[in-house]
Design a protein around this motif. Structure first.
Motif, PDB file in Angstrom:
ATOM      1  N   ALA A 114      67.723 -73.189  -7.658  1.00  0.00           N
ATOM      2  CA  ALA A 114      69.179 -73.277  -7.558  1.00  0.00           C
ATOM      3  C   ALA A 114      69.854 -72.545  -8.709  1.00  0.00           C
ATOM      4  O   ALA A 114      70.860 -71.845  -8.512  1.00  0.00           O
ATOM      5  CB  ALA A 114      69.604 -74.741  -7.531  1.00  0.00           C
ATOM      6  N   THR A 115      69.313 -72.682  -9.905  1.00  0.00           N
ATOM      7  CA  THR A 115      69.887 -71.995 -11.062  1.00  0.00           C
ATOM      8  C   THR A 115      69.764 -70.484 -10.910  1.00  0.00           C
ATOM      9  O   THR A 115      70.698 -69.733 -11.214  1.00  0.00           O
ATOM     10  CB  THR A 115      69.175 -72.451 -12.350  1.00  0.00           C
ATOM     11  N   TYR A 116      68.611 -70.035 -10.430  1.00  0.00           N
ATOM     12  CA  TYR A 116      68.423 -68.599 -10.196  1.00  0.00           C
ATOM     13  C   TYR A 116      69.405 -68.094  -9.139  1.00  0.00           C
ATOM     14  O   TYR A 116      69.948 -66.987  -9.247  1.00  0.00           O
ATOM     15  CB  TYR A 116      66.980 -68.336  -9.759  1.00  0.00           C
ATOM     16  N   GLY A 117      69.651 -68.919  -8.107  1.00  0.00           N
ATOM     17  CA  GLY A 117      70.615 -68.529  -7.090  1.00  0.00           C
ATOM     18  C   GLY A 117      72.021 -68.405  -7.646  1.00  0.00           C
ATOM     19  O   GLY A 117      72.764 -67.478  -7.285  1.00  0.00           O
ATOM     20  N   LEU A 118      72.402 -69.313  -8.535  1.00  0.00           N
ATOM     21  CA  LEU A 118      73.726 -69.233  -9.159  1.00  0.00           C
ATOM     22  C   LEU A 118      73.841 -67.983 -10.031  1.00  0.00           C
ATOM     23  O   LEU A 118      74.905 -67.362 -10.096  1.00  0.00           O
ATOM     24  CB  LEU A 118      73.978 -70.487  -9.999  1.00  0.00           C
ATOM     25  N   MET A 119      72.755 -67.622 -10.694  1.00  0.00           N
ATOM     26  CA  MET A 119      72.781 -66.406 -11.513  1.00  0.00           C
ATOM     27  C   MET A 119      72.994 -65.172 -10.643  1.00  0.00           C
ATOM     28  O   MET A 119      73.758 -64.266 -11.004  1.00  0.00           O
ATOM     29  CB  MET A 119      71.471 -66.288 -12.305  1.00  0.00           C
ATOM     30  N   ASN A 120      72.329 -65.124  -9.487  1.00  0.00           N
ATOM     31  CA  ASN A 120      72.494 -63.979  -8.586  1.00  0.00           C
ATOM     32  C   ASN A 120      73.846 -63.983  -7.893  1.00  0.00           C
ATOM     33  O   ASN A 120      74.350 -62.933  -7.498  1.00  0.00           O
ATOM     34  CB  ASN A 120      71.379 -63.987  -7.536  1.00  0.00           C
ATOM     35  N   LEU A 121      74.421 -65.162  -7.741  1.00  0.00           N
ATOM     36  CA  LEU A 121      75.721 -65.252  -7.071  1.00  0.00           C
ATOM     37  C   LEU A 121      76.872 -64.951  -8.008  1.00  0.00           C
ATOM     38  O   LEU A 121      77.775 -64.172  -7.679  1.00  0.00           O
ATOM     39  CB  LEU A 121      75.896 -66.657  -6.488  1.00  0.00           C
ATOM     40  N   LEU A 122      76.857 -65.542  -9.204  1.00  0.00           N
ATOM     41  CA  LEU A 122      78.018 -65.511 -10.079  1.00  0.00           C
ATOM     42  C   LEU A 122      77.863 -64.610 -11.294  1.00  0.00           C
ATOM     43  O   LEU A 122      78.771 -64.535 -12.116  1.00  0.00           O
ATOM     44  CB  LEU A 122      78.326 -66.944 -10.569  1.00  0.00           C
ATOM     45  N   GLY A 123      76.723 -63.958 -11.432  1.00  0.00           N
ATOM     46  CA  GLY A 123      76.528 -63.067 -12.571  1.00  0.00           C
ATOM     47  C   GLY A 123      77.442 -61.850 -12.522  1.00  0.00           C
ATOM     48  O   GLY A 123      78.063 -61.541 -11.497  1.00  0.00           O
ATOM     49  N   ASN A 124      77.515 -61.146 -13.657  1.00  0.00           N
ATOM     50  CA  ASN A 124      78.392 -59.971 -13.732  1.00  0.00           C
ATOM     51  C   ASN A 124      78.000 -58.892 -12.725  1.00  0.00           C
ATOM     52  O   ASN A 124      78.837 -58.104 -12.286  1.00  0.00           O
ATOM     53  CB  ASN A 124      78.349 -59.402 -15.155  1.00  0.00           C
ATOM     54  N   HIS A 125      76.717 -58.860 -12.368  1.00  0.00           N
ATOM     55  CA  HIS A 125      76.237 -57.893 -11.380  1.00  0.00           C
ATOM     56  C   HIS A 125      75.695 -58.618 -10.147  1.00  0.00           C
ATOM     57  O   HIS A 125      74.877 -58.058  -9.415  1.00  0.00           O
ATOM     58  CB  HIS A 125      75.153 -57.002 -11.997  1.00  0.00           C
ATOM     59  N   GLY A 126      76.162 -59.843  -9.913  1.00  0.00           N
ATOM     60  CA  GLY A 126      75.739 -60.607  -8.754  1.00  0.00           C
ATOM     61  C   GLY A 126      76.384 -60.094  -7.480  1.00  0.00           C
ATOM     62  O   GLY A 126      77.274 -59.229  -7.499  1.00  0.00           O
TER      63      GLY A 126
END
Length: 279
Positions: A114-126
């Motif tokens: 779930a944390t990895y998914g949030l990083m891919n969703l909300l990251g600067n290059h997500g």
């Protein structure tokens, strides 16, 4: 041997496995952490490790940051969860059915994933930033600070808190609500006089579990938090694993336990008052 004595002995035998498990897993490690935290560099015992927690600027910032994130997360989780539980309990329709069938899904997703998914969703290059880029919208920084940790805490804790509160609200007889409406009570009055008091015990249980889970969390703060300040769990790992300061890490662990004990004290006192009133 009297019947009462036999029942008392049987009760002690039945609870002894749970007591031994609690003693080995919880009590003994807490006592060991306390003893270790009191050790100093000269081989004696004092409170220098705890003094460092409040005199060091970095440690003090970590404590304030942890308390801030924990309180904000608890407030938002319970606000959303209680609202969702109320909607599920007192509303009907396809949307309610859809929410009832899907709100538990996050519980079955491992925290790291779930944390990895949030990083891919909300990251600067997500992928959300890439979707908004053609529209000329620049996604502000959401993760890698306290906002990212709070969003992760919402994801992890809302389903569980909603489940607890929904169970409590489902146990409120509909006749009580209908009688209050017949007497002319409005929605706010019904909530304050009937719904919340009847679900207060479960609300306190949900608050306790959310508080304990957030203040001791590690995965989301480690992956989504900033380098400084840090949650106590992340800071504790660095003090113990990187700097090899076992006694200081033990002091941080025991201090975290004391923070949790404050809420535990109010919970136990509230339950004791309720039992005394019912008795």
């Amino acid at each position: 041997m009297r019947k009462e004595v036999k029942q008392a002995i049987a009760g002690l035998i039945m609870v002894s496995p749970s007591f031994l498990l609690l003693l080995i897993i919880v009590v003994i490690p807490i006592v060991q952490s306390l003893i270790s935290s009191l050790g100093n560099d000269s081989g004696g015992y004092d409170l220098s490790r705890y003094q460092f927690l409040f005199t060091d600027k970095g440690m003090r910032s970590n404590i304030i940051f942890t308390i801030k994130v924990t309180l904000l997360s608890c407030a938002l989780v319970l606000l959303v969860s209680y609202s969702m539980a109320l909607y599920i309990r007192f509303s009907s329709g396809k949307l309610v059915d859809w929410i009832r069938k899907t709100y538990m899904i996050p519980l079955f997703i491992p925290g790291v994933i779930a944390t990895y998914g949030l990083m891919n969703l909300l990251g600067n290059h997500g992928w959300l930033a890439r979707l908004l880029m053609p529209l000329g919208i620049v996604l502000p920084r959401i993760i890698f600070d306290e906002k990212g940790i709070i969003i992760a805490n919402l994801w992890f804790n809302i389903p569980f808190a909603t489940m607890l509160l929904s169970s409590a609200l489902a146990g409120i007889p509909a006749s009580i609500i209908e009688s209050a409406r017949d007497m002319g009570a409005g929605k706010l009055r019904i909530f304050l006089r009937f719904i919340f008091p009847l679900s207060y015990k479960t609300f306190l249980v949900a608050l306790t579990f959310v508080f304990m889970g957030v203040i001791g969390s590690f995965t989301a703060p480690f992956l989504l938090g900033a380098n400084s300040p840090q949650m106590l769990g992340v800071s504790m790992q660095q003090v113990f694993g990187v700097f090899q300061e076992r006694e200081q890490a033990a002091a941080m662990a025991f201090f975290t336990f004391l923070l949790c004990s404050v809420l535990g004290f109010f919970y136990i006192r509230s339950m004791a008052k309720e039992e005394a009133a019912n008795g």
